[in-house]
Design a protein around this motif. Sequence first.
Motif, PDB file in Angstrom:
ATOM      1  N   ASP A 151       0.817  -1.210   0.000  1.00 52.51           N
ATOM      2  CA  ASP A 151       0.000   0.000   0.000  1.00 52.51           C
ATOM      3  C   ASP A 151       0.854   1.265   0.000  1.00 52.51           C
ATOM      4  O   ASP A 151       0.628   2.193  -0.784  1.00 52.51           O
ATOM      5  CB  ASP A 151      -0.929   0.012   1.210  1.00 52.51           C
ATOM      6  N   SER A 152       1.831   1.314   0.905  1.00 54.22           N
ATOM      7  CA  SER A 152       2.668   2.516   0.985  1.00 54.22           C
ATOM      8  C   SER A 152       3.524   2.668  -0.269  1.00 54.22           C
ATOM      9  O   SER A 152       3.780   3.790  -0.719  1.00 54.22           O
ATOM     10  CB  SER A 152       3.541   2.494   2.239  1.00 54.22           C
ATOM     11  N   LEU A 153       3.961   1.552  -0.843  1.00 59.07           N
ATOM     12  CA  LEU A 153       4.720   1.616  -2.096  1.00 59.07           C
ATOM     13  C   LEU A 153       3.860   2.165  -3.215  1.00 59.07           C
ATOM     14  O   LEU A 153       4.302   3.026  -3.995  1.00 59.07           O
ATOM     15  CB  LEU A 153       5.237   0.225  -2.471  1.00 59.07           C
ATOM     16  N   SER A 154       2.633   1.716  -3.322  1.00 55.37           N
ATOM     17  CA  SER A 154       1.739   2.192  -4.370  1.00 55.37           C
ATOM     18  C   SER A 154       1.502   3.693  -4.248  1.00 55.37           C
ATOM     19  O   SER A 154       1.585   4.437  -5.231  1.00 55.37           O
ATOM     20  CB  SER A 154       0.402   1.442  -4.301  1.00 55.37           C
ATOM     21  N   TRP A 155       1.215   4.153  -3.025  1.00 53.30           N
ATOM     22  CA  TRP A 155       0.946   5.580  -2.835  1.00 53.30           C
ATOM     23  C   TRP A 155       2.187   6.416  -3.135  1.00 53.30           C
ATOM     24  O   TRP A 155       2.111   7.427  -3.845  1.00 53.30           O
ATOM     25  CB  TRP A 155       0.470   5.859  -1.414  1.00 53.30           C
ATOM     26  N   VAL A 246      -1.194   8.406   5.566  1.00 52.30           N
ATOM     27  CA  VAL A 246      -0.962   7.060   6.109  1.00 52.30           C
ATOM     28  C   VAL A 246      -1.681   6.082   5.183  1.00 52.30           C
ATOM     29  O   VAL A 246      -2.859   5.795   5.378  1.00 52.30           O
ATOM     30  CB  VAL A 246      -1.484   6.940   7.551  1.00 52.30           C
ATOM     31  N   PRO A 247      -1.006   5.585   4.149  1.00 49.86           N
ATOM     32  CA  PRO A 247      -1.693   4.815   3.109  1.00 49.86           C
ATOM     33  C   PRO A 247      -2.040   3.393   3.569  1.00 49.86           C
ATOM     34  O   PRO A 247      -1.165   2.618   3.917  1.00 49.86           O
ATOM     35  CB  PRO A 247      -0.673   4.773   1.948  1.00 49.86           C
ATOM     36  N   GLU A 248      -3.314   3.068   3.555  1.00 49.82           N
ATOM     37  CA  GLU A 248      -3.780   1.736   3.912  1.00 49.82           C
ATOM     38  C   GLU A 248      -5.088   1.482   3.175  1.00 49.82           C
ATOM     39  O   GLU A 248      -6.019   2.290   3.249  1.00 49.82           O
ATOM     40  CB  GLU A 248      -4.022   1.636   5.415  1.00 49.82           C
ATOM     41  N   ASN A 249      -5.162   0.390   2.425  1.00 48.60           N
ATOM     42  CA  ASN A 249      -6.396   0.106   1.692  1.00 48.60           C
ATOM     43  C   ASN A 249      -7.573  -0.001   2.653  1.00 48.60           C
ATOM     44  O   ASN A 249      -7.420  -0.352   3.823  1.00 48.60           O
ATOM     45  CB  ASN A 249      -6.238  -1.174   0.865  1.00 48.60           C
ATOM     46  N   GLY A 250      -8.759   0.323   2.156  1.00 46.66           N
ATOM     47  CA  GLY A 250      -9.943   0.383   3.008  1.00 46.66           C
ATOM     48  C   GLY A 250     -10.298  -0.920   3.678  1.00 46.66           C
ATOM     49  O   GLY A 250     -10.842  -0.937   4.791  1.00 46.66           O
ATOM     50  N   GLN A 251      -9.992  -2.058   3.024  1.00 44.07           N
ATOM     51  CA  GLN A 251     -10.282  -3.355   3.621  1.00 44.07           C
ATOM     52  C   GLN A 251      -9.526  -3.547   4.936  1.00 44.07           C
ATOM     53  O   GLN A 251     -10.095  -3.942   5.953  1.00 44.07           O
ATOM     54  CB  GLN A 251      -9.901  -4.475   2.657  1.00 44.07           C
ATOM     55  N   ILE A 252      -8.213  -3.271   4.902  1.00 46.68           N
ATOM     56  CA  ILE A 252      -7.400  -3.454   6.106  1.00 46.68           C
ATOM     57  C   ILE A 252      -7.622  -2.320   7.098  1.00 46.68           C
ATOM     58  O   ILE A 252      -7.536  -2.522   8.320  1.00 46.68           O
ATOM     59  CB  ILE A 252      -5.912  -3.574   5.729  1.00 46.68           C
ATOM     60  N   ALA A 253      -7.900  -1.113   6.605  1.00 45.73           N
ATOM     61  CA  ALA A 253      -8.171   0.005   7.517  1.00 45.73           C
ATOM     62  C   ALA A 253      -9.381  -0.303   8.393  1.00 45.73           C
ATOM     63  O   ALA A 253      -9.353  -0.097   9.613  1.00 45.73           O
ATOM     64  CB  ALA A 253      -8.382   1.287   6.726  1.00 45.73           C
ATOM     65  N   LEU A 254     -10.446  -0.814   7.788  1.00 43.91           N
ATOM     66  CA  LEU A 254     -11.635  -1.204   8.551  1.00 43.91           C
ATOM     67  C   LEU A 254     -11.385  -2.491   9.323  1.00 43.91           C
ATOM     68  O   LEU A 254     -11.835  -2.641  10.456  1.00 43.91           O
ATOM     69  CB  LEU A 254     -12.819  -1.394   7.611  1.00 43.91           C
ATOM     70  N   ASN A 255     -10.703  -3.440   8.681  1.00 41.73           N
ATOM     71  CA  ASN A 255     -10.336  -4.718   9.300  1.00 41.73           C
ATOM     72  C   ASN A 255     -11.516  -5.381   9.988  1.00 41.73           C
ATOM     73  O   ASN A 255     -11.447  -5.698  11.189  1.00 41.73           O
ATOM     74  CB  ASN A 255      -9.193  -4.509  10.287  1.00 41.73           C
ATOM     75  N   PRO A 256     -12.616  -5.615   9.270  1.00 39.92           N
ATOM     76  CA  PRO A 256     -13.778  -6.239   9.922  1.00 39.92           C
ATOM     77  C   PRO A 256     -13.441  -7.643  10.402  1.00 39.92           C
ATOM     78  O   PRO A 256     -12.769  -8.402   9.692  1.00 39.92           O
ATOM     79  CB  PRO A 256     -14.829  -6.278   8.805  1.00 39.92           C
ATOM     80  N   PRO A 257     -13.872  -8.014  11.613  1.00 37.49           N
ATOM     81  CA  PRO A 257     -13.580  -9.362  12.105  1.00 37.49           C
ATOM     82  C   PRO A 257     -14.269 -10.417  11.253  1.00 37.49           C
ATOM     83  O   PRO A 257     -15.417 -10.251  10.850  1.00 37.49           O
ATOM     84  CB  PRO A 257     -14.117  -9.341  13.538  1.00 37.49           C
ATOM     85  N   LEU A 258     -13.557 -11.504  10.983  1.00 34.77           N
ATOM     86  CA  LEU A 258     -14.102 -12.566  10.139  1.00 34.77           C
ATOM     87  C   LEU A 258     -15.094 -13.450  10.876  1.00 34.77           C
ATOM     88  O   LEU A 258     -15.845 -14.189  10.254  1.00 34.77           O
ATOM     89  CB  LEU A 258     -12.958 -13.418   9.582  1.00 34.77           C
ATOM     90  N   SER A 259     -15.087 -13.389  12.200  1.00 31.88           N
ATOM     91  CA  SER A 259     -16.034 -14.170  12.996  1.00 31.88           C
ATOM     92  C   SER A 259     -16.229 -13.478  14.329  1.00 31.88           C
ATOM     93  O   SER A 259     -15.500 -12.544  14.675  1.00 31.88           O
ATOM     94  CB  SER A 259     -15.515 -15.598  13.211  1.00 31.88           C
ATOM     95  N   ALA A 260     -17.215 -13.957  15.078  1.00 28.47           N
ATOM     96  CA  ALA A 260     -17.474 -13.359  16.393  1.00 28.47           C
ATOM     97  C   ALA A 260     -16.303 -13.545  17.331  1.00 28.47           C
ATOM     98  O   ALA A 260     -16.089 -12.750  18.250  1.00 28.47           O
ATOM     99  CB  ALA A 260     -18.729 -13.991  16.991  1.00 28.47           C
ATOM    100  N   ALA A 261     -15.509 -14.592  17.101  1.00 30.08           N
ATOM    101  CA  ALA A 261     -14.341 -14.843  17.950  1.00 30.08           C
ATOM    102  C   ALA A 261     -13.210 -13.879  17.671  1.00 30.08           C
ATOM    103  O   ALA A 261     -12.293 -13.746  18.472  1.00 30.08           O
ATOM    104  CB  ALA A 261     -13.854 -16.279  17.756  1.00 30.08           C
ATOM    105  N   ARG A 262     -13.264 -13.215  16.491  1.00 32.11           N
ATOM    106  CA  ARG A 262     -12.219 -12.254  16.137  1.00 32.11           C
ATOM    107  C   ARG A 262     -12.793 -10.854  16.304  1.00 32.11           C
ATOM    108  O   ARG A 262     -13.066 -10.149  15.348  1.00 32.11           O
ATOM    109  CB  ARG A 262     -11.764 -12.477  14.697  1.00 32.11           C
TER     110      ARG A 262
END
Length: 436
Positions: A151-155, A246-262
């Motif tokens: 991400d930072s390389l791309s930006w 602070v370059p970070e793609n939206g997927q990782i910036a939000l970082n939604p948990p993949l399950s209730a345990a995460r």
Amino acid sequence: MTPAPGPFRFWWRSYDTESPAGPEWRSIGVSGIQEREERLTGHHLLYGPAPAWADDLLRVSRAVFLADKHAARSRSEDRWTRAFRLSVPVSDPDLWAPAASGPLPALLQTLTADVWDVSLRRMRAAPQQGAFPVGEDWRAQEVALFSGGLDSLSWAATRAAVPGQGVLLLVTYAEKNVEDVQREAYAAVKELGRRSGRRLWQITAGQTSGGRDGTVVEHTSRPRGLLYTSTAVRFAAADSVASVQVPENGQIALNPPLSAARSAALSTRSVHPRTLHLLNKVIESVGGRVKVENPLAGHTKGDVCRAALAAHLPDASLERTLSCGASPRRLRGLPHVNCGTCYPCLIRRAGLLSAMGSDDTPYETAPWRPGLSDDRIRHWRALQGWLAREYSALDLIGDLPLPPGSRTGEWLSVVERGRIELRALVESASGVRDVA
């Protein structure tokens, strides 16, 4: 039942011989971090001295970083959530009072999922500013974090390819055992700058904990991103630059948990929109004029890769970057840079596949290979389960609230487009066309 321990109390020394206010406080200071504070007060060829508030912000961030490393989560009642009392000297405690009572503890809680009580006392002496040998020609016009990741390389590549925009200052934190990856990434950006005529300047710092203040006992490091960003903010303030990217793609910036345990507590929130909102509130409350922004917030990983290719970065430069959350080379001394199985690696795989149709990154392994342990495939299984469920706006805001004024639909669009990329990855690996 064993009672829960009281709060961890840490007293940041303003000078080495200073003693804490009482025996219940543990003394920590600059000797607990390998990168000395004095090294960040003039020896990096900045245009001018940093304002006091920026020095204070960096000191607070370093204190939080070190306190976090010296407080084991396993000692808390739920083996995760800790309570901290932290005392740090600043130039003007009255100026910092609104931040200490509002956005600062909220910011730290968002980052670490702990409870923070921060008291800010008066600094006995202001930091000594060194000479600044650079002239106006090398005054930065843009400042961005540059990790050597995709991400930072791309930006940096997209900005380096734009001529006539003044000096681009890239702030890098040295990562143990992957310095060659960071050097290669910077060399690729430098070459684009050479072609366009854009001038680049790189500052490399390190923040490894340890030293005389004791052995590290906690191996998570949720406030590390705050430390990195605060360092870049200080440099931007010294050069009178209005924003830090602070370059970070939206997927990782939000970082939604993949399950209730995460839960959010188990996911990094360094560039979450709420985190940046609270950090900007802290800066604003102390009179700072630097805003922290994520220029890739609306991008999926595939979008990021396509932007890098459009800036004429070669495929190989993208494939040599570091995306891994647990790099085998950094943690275990293995030759591989990316493990290939953690969640950031899966996002990376999906993005490169979406942008280039293939991914020749030399991963340590792949989660779909037979014979891997349950630990190596847990992210892959969780991802497939997450893709099989619907994801709504309620999921988006239920995990961690968005800041006021956010356009929920735009963030949801990023997640949905990212899910399309991830489904394509699953299909390419398994041959199954319908994973939703």
